[in-house]
Scaffold this motif. Sequence first.
Motif, short mmCIF file in Angstrom:
data_model
loop_
_atom_site.label_atom_id
_atom_site.label_comp_id
_atom_site.label_asym_id
_atom_site.label_seq_id
_atom_site.Cartn_x
_atom_site.Cartn_y
_atom_site.Cartn_z
N ASN A 1 3.35 2.52 -7.61
CA ASN A 1 3.53 1.26 -8.22
C ASN A 1 2.63 0.23 -8.06
N TRP A 2 1.58 0.46 -8.48
CA TRP A 2 0.45 -0.65 -7.99
C TRP A 2 0.59 -1.90 -9.12
N CYS A 3 1.08 -1.74 -10.21
CA CYS A 3 1.00 -2.76 -10.89
C CYS A 3 2.36 -3.92 -10.86
N CYS A 4 2.96 -3.50 -9.81
CA CYS A 4 4.11 -4.33 -9.54
C CYS A 4 3.98 -5.66 -8.96
N TYR A 5 2.81 -5.76 -8.30
CA TYR A 5 2.75 -7.03 -7.27
C TYR A 5 1.55 -7.84 -7.96
N PHE A 6 2.21 -9.08 -8.51
CA PHE A 6 1.10 -10.04 -9.19
C PHE A 6 2.07 -11.53 -9.37
N ARG A 7 1.59 -12.33 -9.30
CA ARG A 7 2.10 -13.84 -9.54
C ARG A 7 1.73 -14.38 -10.88
N GLU A 8 2.72 -14.70 -11.34
CA GLU A 8 2.41 -15.48 -12.61
C GLU A 8 3.03 -16.81 -12.70
N VAL B 1 2.91 6.23 -2.30
CA VAL B 1 3.60 7.20 -2.42
C VAL B 1 4.36 7.03 -3.66
N GLU B 2 4.76 5.72 -4.40
CA GLU B 2 5.31 5.72 -5.38
C GLU B 2 4.49 5.37 -6.73
N VAL C 1 1.04 -1.26 -0.06
CA VAL C 1 0.11 0.02 0.10
C VAL C 1 0.87 1.25 0.04
N TYR C 2 1.77 1.35 0.93
CA TYR C 2 2.82 2.35 0.68
C TYR C 2 3.46 2.63 -0.55
#
Length: 59
Positions: free
Chosen positions: A28-35, A25-26, A20-21
Motif C-alpha cells: 500500500n505505498w500509494c495510500c500516504y499523501f497529503r492533499e 507487506v501489504e 514502510v511495513y
Amino acid sequence: MSKEKIEKVYALTAMEEGMVYDGMVEGNWCCYFREVEVGIRGEFDEGVFEKSLNEVIQR
C-alpha cells in the motif's frame, strides 16, 4: 527495498516504520499523501504565489 537499508540511511519515526511495513507487506505505498485545497478571495498574483511556493519547496 528492505527496511534495514532505509534505517541505515535515516532513522525512521514510529509512523514511518508503520508506513514502510504497510508498503512492504501489504503493498500500500500509494495510500500516504497529503492533499490541501485552499479558497482565495480578492486579487491573486500568480507570479508571487509561484515564487512563494518555490521558496517553501526549497526548504
